[in-house]
Design a protein around this motif. Structure first.
Motif, PDB file in Angstrom:
ATOM      1  N   UNK A  55       0.846  -1.186   0.000  1.00  0.00           N
ATOM      2  CA  UNK A  55       0.000   0.000   0.000  1.00  0.00           C
ATOM      3  C   UNK A  55       0.886   1.242   0.000  1.00  0.00           C
ATOM      4  N   UNK A  56       0.693   2.119  -0.980  1.00  0.00           N
ATOM      5  CA  UNK A  56       1.468   3.359  -1.026  1.00  0.00           C
ATOM      6  C   UNK A  56       0.768   4.363  -1.926  1.00  0.00           C
ATOM      7  N   UNK A  57       1.000   5.636  -1.637  1.00  0.00           N
ATOM      8  CA  UNK A  57       0.417   6.794  -2.337  1.00  0.00           C
ATOM      9  C   UNK A  57      -1.052   6.581  -2.696  1.00  0.00           C
ATOM     10  N   UNK A  58      -1.811   6.034  -1.740  1.00  0.00           N
ATOM     11  CA  UNK A  58      -3.244   5.872  -1.935  1.00  0.00           C
ATOM     12  C   UNK A  58      -3.653   4.684  -2.776  1.00  0.00           C
ATOM     13  N   UNK A  59      -2.723   3.828  -3.137  1.00  0.00           N
ATOM     14  CA  UNK A  59      -3.019   2.643  -3.942  1.00  0.00           C
ATOM     15  C   UNK A  59      -2.689   1.381  -3.146  1.00  0.00           C
ATOM     16  N   UNK A  60      -3.402   0.304  -3.466  1.00  0.00           N
ATOM     17  CA  UNK A  60      -3.089  -1.004  -2.902  1.00  0.00           C
ATOM     18  C   UNK A  60      -2.822  -1.961  -4.053  1.00  0.00           C
ATOM     19  N   UNK A  61      -1.649  -2.595  -4.016  1.00  0.00           N
ATOM     20  CA  UNK A  61      -1.223  -3.522  -5.072  1.00  0.00           C
ATOM     21  C   UNK A  61      -0.993  -4.887  -4.443  1.00  0.00           C
ATOM     22  N   UNK A  62      -1.387  -5.933  -5.158  1.00  0.00           N
ATOM     23  CA  UNK A  62      -1.132  -7.288  -4.684  1.00  0.00           C
ATOM     24  C   UNK A  62      -0.330  -8.046  -5.740  1.00  0.00           C
ATOM     25  N   UNK A  63       0.687  -8.754  -5.286  1.00  0.00           N
ATOM     26  CA  UNK A  63       1.499  -9.628  -6.135  1.00  0.00           C
ATOM     27  C   UNK A  63       1.119 -11.064  -5.797  1.00  0.00           C
ATOM     28  N   UNK A  64       0.796 -11.864  -6.817  1.00  0.00           N
ATOM     29  CA  UNK A  64       0.298 -13.223  -6.619  1.00  0.00           C
ATOM     30  C   UNK A  64       1.129 -14.209  -7.429  1.00  0.00           C
ATOM     31  N   UNK A  65       1.443 -15.348  -6.810  1.00  0.00           N
ATOM     32  CA  UNK A  65       2.111 -16.438  -7.540  1.00  0.00           C
ATOM     33  C   UNK A  65       1.044 -17.259  -8.257  1.00  0.00           C
ATOM     34  N   UNK A  66       1.207 -17.441  -9.575  1.00  0.00           N
ATOM     35  CA  UNK A  66       0.240 -18.184 -10.360  1.00  0.00           C
ATOM     36  C   UNK A  66       0.486 -19.674 -10.354  1.00  0.00           C
ATOM     37  N   UNK A  67      -0.483 -20.419 -10.881  1.00  0.00           N
ATOM     38  CA  UNK A  67      -0.344 -21.870 -10.964  1.00  0.00           C
ATOM     39  C   UNK A  67       0.767 -22.276 -11.928  1.00  0.00           C
ATOM     40  N   UNK A  69       3.582 -20.832 -11.998  1.00  0.00           N
ATOM     41  CA  UNK A  69       4.824 -20.419 -11.382  1.00  0.00           C
ATOM     42  C   UNK A  69       5.163 -18.965 -11.618  1.00  0.00           C
ATOM     43  N   UNK A  70       4.440 -18.307 -12.515  1.00  0.00           N
ATOM     44  CA  UNK A  70       4.696 -16.907 -12.793  1.00  0.00           C
ATOM     45  C   UNK A  70       4.161 -15.993 -11.699  1.00  0.00           C
ATOM     46  N   UNK A  71       4.563 -14.744 -11.766  1.00  0.00           N
ATOM     47  CA  UNK A  71       4.141 -13.745 -10.787  1.00  0.00           C
ATOM     48  C   UNK A  71       3.397 -12.636 -11.521  1.00  0.00           C
ATOM     49  N   UNK A  72       2.234 -12.268 -10.962  1.00  0.00           N
ATOM     50  CA  UNK A  72       1.434 -11.199 -11.541  1.00  0.00           C
ATOM     51  C   UNK A  72       1.068 -10.195 -10.456  1.00  0.00           C
ATOM     52  N   UNK A  73       0.827  -8.968 -10.895  1.00  0.00           N
ATOM     53  CA  UNK A  73       0.457  -7.915  -9.950  1.00  0.00           C
ATOM     54  C   UNK A  73      -0.829  -7.259 -10.430  1.00  0.00           C
ATOM     55  N   UNK A  74      -1.692  -6.943  -9.450  1.00  0.00           N
ATOM     56  CA  UNK A  74      -2.970  -6.306  -9.740  1.00  0.00           C
ATOM     57  C   UNK A  74      -3.247  -5.232  -8.695  1.00  0.00           C
ATOM     58  N   UNK A  75      -4.127  -4.300  -9.047  1.00  0.00           N
ATOM     59  CA  UNK A  75      -4.653  -3.433  -7.996  1.00  0.00           C
ATOM     60  C   UNK A  75      -5.521  -4.302  -7.105  1.00  0.00           C
ATOM     61  N   UNK A  76      -5.400  -4.115  -5.803  1.00  0.00           N
ATOM     62  CA  UNK A  76      -6.043  -4.978  -4.813  1.00  0.00           C
ATOM     63  C   UNK A  76      -7.479  -4.517  -4.563  1.00  0.00           C
ATOM     64  N   UNK A  77      -8.243  -4.418  -5.654  1.00  0.00           N
ATOM     65  CA  UNK A  77      -9.573  -3.823  -5.599  1.00  0.00           C
ATOM     66  C   UNK A  77     -10.512  -4.628  -6.490  1.00  0.00           C
ATOM     67  N   UNK A  78     -11.682  -4.983  -5.973  1.00  0.00           N
ATOM     68  CA  UNK A  78     -12.685  -5.687  -6.761  1.00  0.00           C
ATOM     69  C   UNK A  78     -13.288  -4.743  -7.798  1.00  0.00           C
ATOM     70  N   UNK A  79     -13.561  -5.263  -9.005  1.00  0.00           N
ATOM     71  CA  UNK A  79     -14.111  -4.444 -10.071  1.00  0.00           C
ATOM     72  C   UNK A  79     -15.602  -4.146  -9.870  1.00  0.00           C
ATOM     73  N   UNK A  80     -16.217  -4.770  -8.882  1.00  0.00           N
ATOM     74  CA  UNK A  80     -17.660  -4.604  -8.681  1.00  0.00           C
ATOM     75  C   UNK A  80     -17.958  -3.342  -7.883  1.00  0.00           C
ATOM     76  N   UNK A  81     -17.579  -3.317  -6.603  1.00  0.00           N
ATOM     77  CA  UNK A  81     -17.868  -2.178  -5.739  1.00  0.00           C
ATOM     78  C   UNK A  81     -16.616  -1.605  -5.079  1.00  0.00           C
ATOM     79  N   UNK A  82     -15.463  -1.967  -5.593  1.00  0.00           N
ATOM     80  CA  UNK A  82     -14.227  -1.357  -5.097  1.00  0.00           C
ATOM     81  C   UNK A  82     -13.777  -1.851  -3.736  1.00  0.00           C
TER      82      UNK A  82
END
Length: 274
Positions: A55-67, A69-82
């Motif tokens: 969490x920084x500068x008003x944003x929340x980011x999540x890094x996830x290990x995929x099935x 083996x790769x690594x992906x990053x997303x904003x840690x926010x649901x697209x429905x109601x935030x």
């Protein structure tokens, strides 16, 4: 009479730049959003579904290990109601680690960020699920460390660290394993104060006399375009201070380091604040 201002004569940036809300908003937009920020190490998220947040500068980011083996990053926010999707600095998402489930309405995403489940799907006739996946964040893995960048197309971490790649290579950062839980200790200090301090070797003899005794006058500082380097070679003469003498004695030998680095203390400070 014409006077010329020597640009090298200033002590530093104007004081107001360290405590001005408007200036800091500009820094967030122009410096921190386009810059790389470290999140974790690959070995902090060894299994599919393991995650780390930042969490920084008003944003929340999540890094996830995929099935895969790769690594992906997303904003840690649901697209429905935030709603925030994943709580805490680290953990494991979903049963079996295969899904990210929103705690608000149970919208469900796979580890690639695709929207795969919506309760009462028939009540959303206009929903195009393939267009409502998690918002991706740029991610880079450099020598095992995972970095994210919110926007921009500046140099990669590898390009920024290139001047010191030949030194860093000796340390086998990719093989690092977590030793314990990381505890964050937030401080209300402007980020430039930290940068100024770590690039300033003049305060070492005054504020850190123990370091001066351990490294003598051999503490060095230099700067490349994107990274600063600070270093000191541990002297062999036993210190008169008991704790420093113990440190000199128990500092372990690292077999894979070359002889000139076995007793070398080195910092690399990557722009802007790591």
């Amino acid at each position: 009479m014409m006077t010329h201002t020597d640009p090298q004569s200033d002590w530093g940036l104007p004081g107001w730049t360290y405590d001005n809300d408007r200036f800091f908003r500009e820094e967030q937009d122009r410096i921190f959003r386009p810059s790389w920020q470290i999140v974790c190490h690959l070995n902090d998220i060894p299994k599919a579904g393991d995650f780390h947040t930042l969490d920084y500068i008003g944003e929340s980011v999540v890094v996830v290990r995929g099935k895969d083996g790769g690594v992906r990053a997303f904003t840690n926010v649901c697209r429905h109601r935030g709603a925030r999707l994943l709580d805490g600095p680290a953990g494991h998402c979903g049963k079996g680690g295969g899904r990210i489930v929103c705690p608000y309405h149970a919208w469900t995403y796979d580890l690639e960020g695709r929207l795969i489940g919506v309760p009462m799907r028939e009540t959303y006739p206009a929903l195009e699920m393939d267009k409502q996946g998690l918002v991706k964040v740029e991610v880079e893995v450099w020598r095992g460390f995972v970095f994210v960048r919110l926007e921009g197309d500046g140099p990669s971490v590898a390009e920024m660290m290139a001047p010191y790649e030949h030194e860093v290579a000796h340390y086998r950062f990719e093989d690092l394993q977590p030793f314990g839980r990381v505890t964050l200790r937030p401080r209300t200090v402007n980020w430039k104060n930290i940068s100024d301090n770590y690039s300033d070797g003049l305060h070492i003899p005054v504020a850190h006399p123990g370091l001066t005794r351990l490294f003598g006058k051999g503490y060095g500082v230099e700067a490349a375009p994107w990274v600063d380097k600070m270093w000191g070679q541990l002297i062999d003469e036993p210190s008169n201070n008991p704790s420093e003498r113990i440190y000199q004695g128990i500092l372990p030998d690292v077999p894979h380091l070359p002889a000139d680095r076995k007793r070398l203390w080195t910092y690399f400070k990557l722009w802007p604040n790591f």
